[in-house]
Design a protein around this motif. Structure first.
Motif, short mmCIF file in Angstrom:
data_model
loop_
_atom_site.label_atom_id
_atom_site.label_comp_id
_atom_site.label_asym_id
_atom_site.label_seq_id
_atom_site.Cartn_x
_atom_site.Cartn_y
_atom_site.Cartn_z
N LEU A 34 -58.70 18.68 -120.54
CA LEU A 34 -57.99 17.56 -121.18
C LEU A 34 -57.42 16.55 -120.19
N VAL A 35 -57.36 16.90 -118.90
CA VAL A 35 -56.77 15.97 -117.93
C VAL A 35 -57.72 15.74 -116.75
N ASP A 36 -57.56 14.56 -116.11
CA ASP A 36 -58.29 14.29 -114.87
C ASP A 36 -57.64 15.11 -113.76
N ASN A 37 -58.42 15.60 -112.85
CA ASN A 37 -57.89 16.38 -111.73
C ASN A 37 -56.92 17.47 -112.17
N PRO A 38 -57.30 18.35 -113.07
CA PRO A 38 -56.36 19.39 -113.50
C PRO A 38 -56.04 20.35 -112.36
N ALA A 39 -54.89 21.00 -112.46
CA ALA A 39 -54.53 22.04 -111.50
C ALA A 39 -55.62 23.11 -111.52
N LYS A 40 -55.89 23.66 -110.34
CA LYS A 40 -56.84 24.78 -110.28
C LYS A 40 -56.10 26.04 -110.74
N PHE A 41 -56.67 26.75 -111.68
CA PHE A 41 -56.00 27.90 -112.28
C PHE A 41 -56.53 29.21 -111.70
N THR A 42 -55.61 30.10 -111.35
CA THR A 42 -56.02 31.42 -110.85
C THR A 42 -55.23 32.49 -111.60
N PHE A 43 -55.94 33.39 -112.22
CA PHE A 43 -55.32 34.50 -112.95
C PHE A 43 -55.39 35.74 -112.06
N VAL A 44 -54.24 36.36 -111.80
CA VAL A 44 -54.22 37.55 -110.95
C VAL A 44 -53.70 38.74 -111.77
N PRO A 45 -54.58 39.63 -112.20
CA PRO A 45 -54.10 40.81 -112.91
C PRO A 45 -53.48 41.80 -111.93
N ILE A 46 -52.34 42.36 -112.33
CA ILE A 46 -51.65 43.37 -111.51
C ILE A 46 -51.35 44.57 -112.40
N VAL A 47 -51.82 45.72 -111.99
CA VAL A 47 -51.59 46.94 -112.76
C VAL A 47 -50.81 47.90 -111.87
N THR A 48 -49.58 48.26 -112.29
CA THR A 48 -48.68 48.98 -111.36
C THR A 48 -48.84 50.50 -111.38
N ARG A 49 -49.35 51.06 -112.47
CA ARG A 49 -49.33 52.52 -112.55
C ARG A 49 -50.70 53.18 -112.60
#
Ligand SMILES: Cc1cc2nc3c(=O)[nH]c(=O)nc-3n(C[C@H](O)[C@H](O)[C@H](O)COP(=O)(O)OP(=O)(O)OC[C@H]3O[C@@H](n4cnc5c(N)ncnc54)[C@H](O)[C@@H]3O)c2cc1C
Length: 129
Positions: A42-57
Motif C-alpha cells: 500500500l505504500v511506496d518504499n515500505p519498511a522491510k519486514f522481518t518476522f523472528v519466531p522465538i520458542v523458549t521451551r
C-alpha cells in the motif's frame, strides 16, 4: 500496529520478534505474514519486514530458542536480523507476559536504550494481562 499505515511509511525496518513457549503457540504467524504483504503493497518504499519466531521451551527449526533478554545480551537477535539496536533510531515496543516485559526492558536499558516519555526515548511497554 502492523495494520497502521504510518508504521510502514515511517521506518526502514520492522522486526517482529514473536516469543512463545511452545511451537504450537505460534498461532498468528501466517496471519502476520498476510498483513505484512498486504500493507507493504500500500505504500511506496515500505519498511522491510522481518518476522523472528522465538520458542523458549522446545527447539524448532528456523526459530531462536531462548528468552529475549538472553538473545539480546548475547547479540543473537541482532545477528539474526542483521541490524544493531541504535539509541538514535530504534523504537522497541514490548508486549507480553509481565516478567518477560520487565526483564527485556531492563536488558534494553543496559544496552543504552531509554524509556519513551513524551515522544523521546526508545522503549514502550504494554503488559498483556
Ligand atoms: C501474541 C502473543 C500473546 C501471548 N499471550 C500470552 C498469554 O496470554 N499468557 C502467557 O503466559 N504468555 C503469552 N505469550 C507469551 C509470552 O509473552 C512470552 O513471550 C513467552 O511465554 C515466553 O516467556 P519467557 O521469555 O519469559 O520464557 P519462559 O518460557 O517463561 O521461560 C524460559 C525458561 O527460562 C526460565 N525463566 C523464566 N523466567 C526467568 C527469569 N526471570 N530468569 C531466568 N530464567 C527464567 C523458565 O523457567 C524457562 O525454563 C504471548 C505471546 C504472544 C506473541
Amino acid at each position: 500496529m502492523l495494520q497502521d499505515l504510518p508504521t510502514w511509511q515511517n521506518y526502514e525496518r520492522i522486526i517482529l520478534a514473536y516469543s512463545v513457549r511452545t511451537q504450537s503457540e505460534l498461532a498468528y504467524a501466517e496471519r502476520i505474514e498476510e498483513i505484512a504483504e498486504q500493507f507493504s503493497e500500500l505504500v511506496d518504499n515500505p519498511a522491510k519486514f522481518t518476522f523472528v519466531p522465538i520458542v523458549t521451551r522446545e527447539s524448532m527449526d528456523g526459530a531462536l530458542n531462548a528468552r529475549l533478554p538472553k538473545l539480546l545480551t548475547e547479540g543473537e537477535l541482532e545477528k539474526r536480523v542483521g541490524l544493531k539496536l541504535d539509541p538514535d533510531s530504534s523504537h522497541v515496543m514490548l508486549c507480553g507476559n509481565p516478567q518477560m516485559v520487565e526483564d527485556t526492558k531492563e536488558t534494553l536499558k543496559e544496552m543504552g536504550l531509554t524509556m519513551n516519555r513524551r515522544g523521546e526515548g526508545n522503549i514502550a511497554v504494554e503488559n498483556y494481562w
